[in-house]
Design an enzyme around this catalytic site. Structure first.
Site, PDB file in Angstrom:
ATOM      1  N   ASP A   1       0.977  -1.087  -0.020  1.00 53.94           N
ATOM      2  CA  ASP A   1       0.122  -0.027  -0.031  1.00 53.94           C
ATOM      3  C   ASP A   1       0.846   1.248   0.000  1.00 53.94           C
ATOM      4  O   ASP A   1       1.826   1.471   0.566  1.00 53.94           O
ATOM      5  CB  ASP A   1      -0.918  -0.076   1.175  1.00 53.94           C
ATOM      6  CG  ASP A   1      -0.063   0.018   2.753  1.00 53.94           C
ATOM      7  OD1 ASP A   1      -0.132   1.238   3.188  1.00 53.94           O
ATOM      8  OD2 ASP A   1       0.476  -0.837   3.047  1.00 53.94           O
ATOM      9  N   SER A   2       0.463   2.168  -0.817  1.00 54.04           N
ATOM     10  CA  SER A   2       1.030   3.494  -0.923  1.00 54.04           C
ATOM     11  C   SER A   2       2.630   3.350  -1.315  1.00 54.04           C
ATOM     12  O   SER A   2       2.839   2.864  -2.291  1.00 54.04           O
ATOM     13  CB  SER A   2       0.809   4.168   0.584  1.00 54.04           C
ATOM     14  OG  SER A   2       1.284   5.580   0.539  1.00 54.04           O
TER      15      SER A   2
END
Length: 307
Positions: free
Chosen positions: A148-149
């Site tokens: 994520d991210s």
């Protein structure tokens, strides 16, 4: 941008609660202070539903990893955490990895890569690559890359580098990633002042990561800097609609499609960057996390339910 209209009450409450631990101006704090408030925030949102999932911390070619396993898995998920390349670690995403393990039945290897600014690019990529090679050699299972991210950025960088080097990469699932898009157009301007992550935040983390001029033509830094998008594994990209990084997902999808790749872009309306922590309190986030788990499971089985 009228976020009162775009975001439902549950999402706005999630944003308000997040701000109690991690203020909007957190980037003005020292790096150590940022890490402290980020860790407190992650602890506050930690879920306990899957605390029974066994895990152990191991050394992976000199990189610390945490391995989650239930039963006798035949697939390995390599999960890379977010945090702007500056924040987070094995504990910040411990419950996320436990839930992915529980929901898919796959082994999950979470990577504790070195952080900026103490260790600048390419240290983060080098750690993720070393741990990925270790996981492939140690378990011999087909692999699904996920993150994520900032972790999604690194997962995609690993996928690009893995071509011709790492066998049996079945797919990648990339959650609100930053791929190196143009910060002077599109969602970067439309959601420049979005809650949870602003355009200024994105620029701050980039400056910390590169210390001056950012690299160019370096796909270990940002996947959109690559000149070749062929031969990549099936890819599912999940973005938050109210996020300056949103259009990076669209642009990466387009590059893969142009190269003949198999890719699906899911843009989650009414959600903001970092919504994984809201997966048990916000219905939209819960539904998205179910889509994420299903994508990881499907790619691990060689299935493509997106046509």
């Amino acid at each position: 941008m009228d976020y009162d209209a775009l975001l439902d009450a549950e999402t706005q409450e999630f944003i308000r609660r997040t701000a109690e631990y991690y203020p909007d101006d957190a980037v003005s704090l020292s790096i150590e202070e940022q890490r402290q408030v980020y860790d407190r925030m992650c602890h506050a949102f930690r879920q306990s539903e899957t605390e029974g999932i066994p895990s152990e911390d191991l050394d992976a070619n000199g990189v610390r990893v945490r391995v989650y396993s239930a039963g006798q898995p035949t697939r390995t998920v390599i999960y890379i955490h977010g945090g702007g390349f500056v924040l987070g670690g094995l504990d910040s995403h411990d419950d996320v990895c436990s839930e992915i393990c529980a929901q898919t039945g796959y082994r999950v290897v979470s990577i504790d890569y070195r952080l900026c600014p103490e260790h600048r690019h390419p240290a983060q990529f080098e750690d993720c690559w070393a741990a990925s090679e270790w996981a492939a050699d140690t378990y011999g299972d087909p692999i699904v890359l996920a993150g994520d991210s900032a972790g999604a950025t690194l997962a995609a960088c690993v996928a690009h580098h893995a071509r011709g080097r790492l066998q049996n990469v079945l797919g990648q699932v990339l959650i609100y990633p930053g791929f190196g898009g143009d910060r002077d157009q599109g969602s970067y301007l439309e959601h420049a002042h979005a809650p949870m992550l602003s355009r200024a935040d994105v620029k701050f983390y980039a400056s910390i990561r590169s210390l001056g001029e950012e690299p160019t033509d370096d796909p270990t830094y940002e996947p959109l800097q690559d000149s070749d998008f062929s031969g990549l594994p099936p890819t599912v990209i999940i973005t938050a609609d109210c996020d300056p990084l949103r259009d990076d997902g669209r642009d990466y999808r387009d590059r893969l499609l142009e190269a003949g790749g198999k890719v699906c872009w899911i843009n989650e309306e009414g959600l903001v960057h970092g919504y994984l922590r809201a997966r048990h309190s916000v219905p939209r986030a819960r539904a998205s996390f179910e889509r994420i788990s299903l994508a990881i499971e499907a790619l691990g089985q060689g299935l493509w339910p997106y046509d």
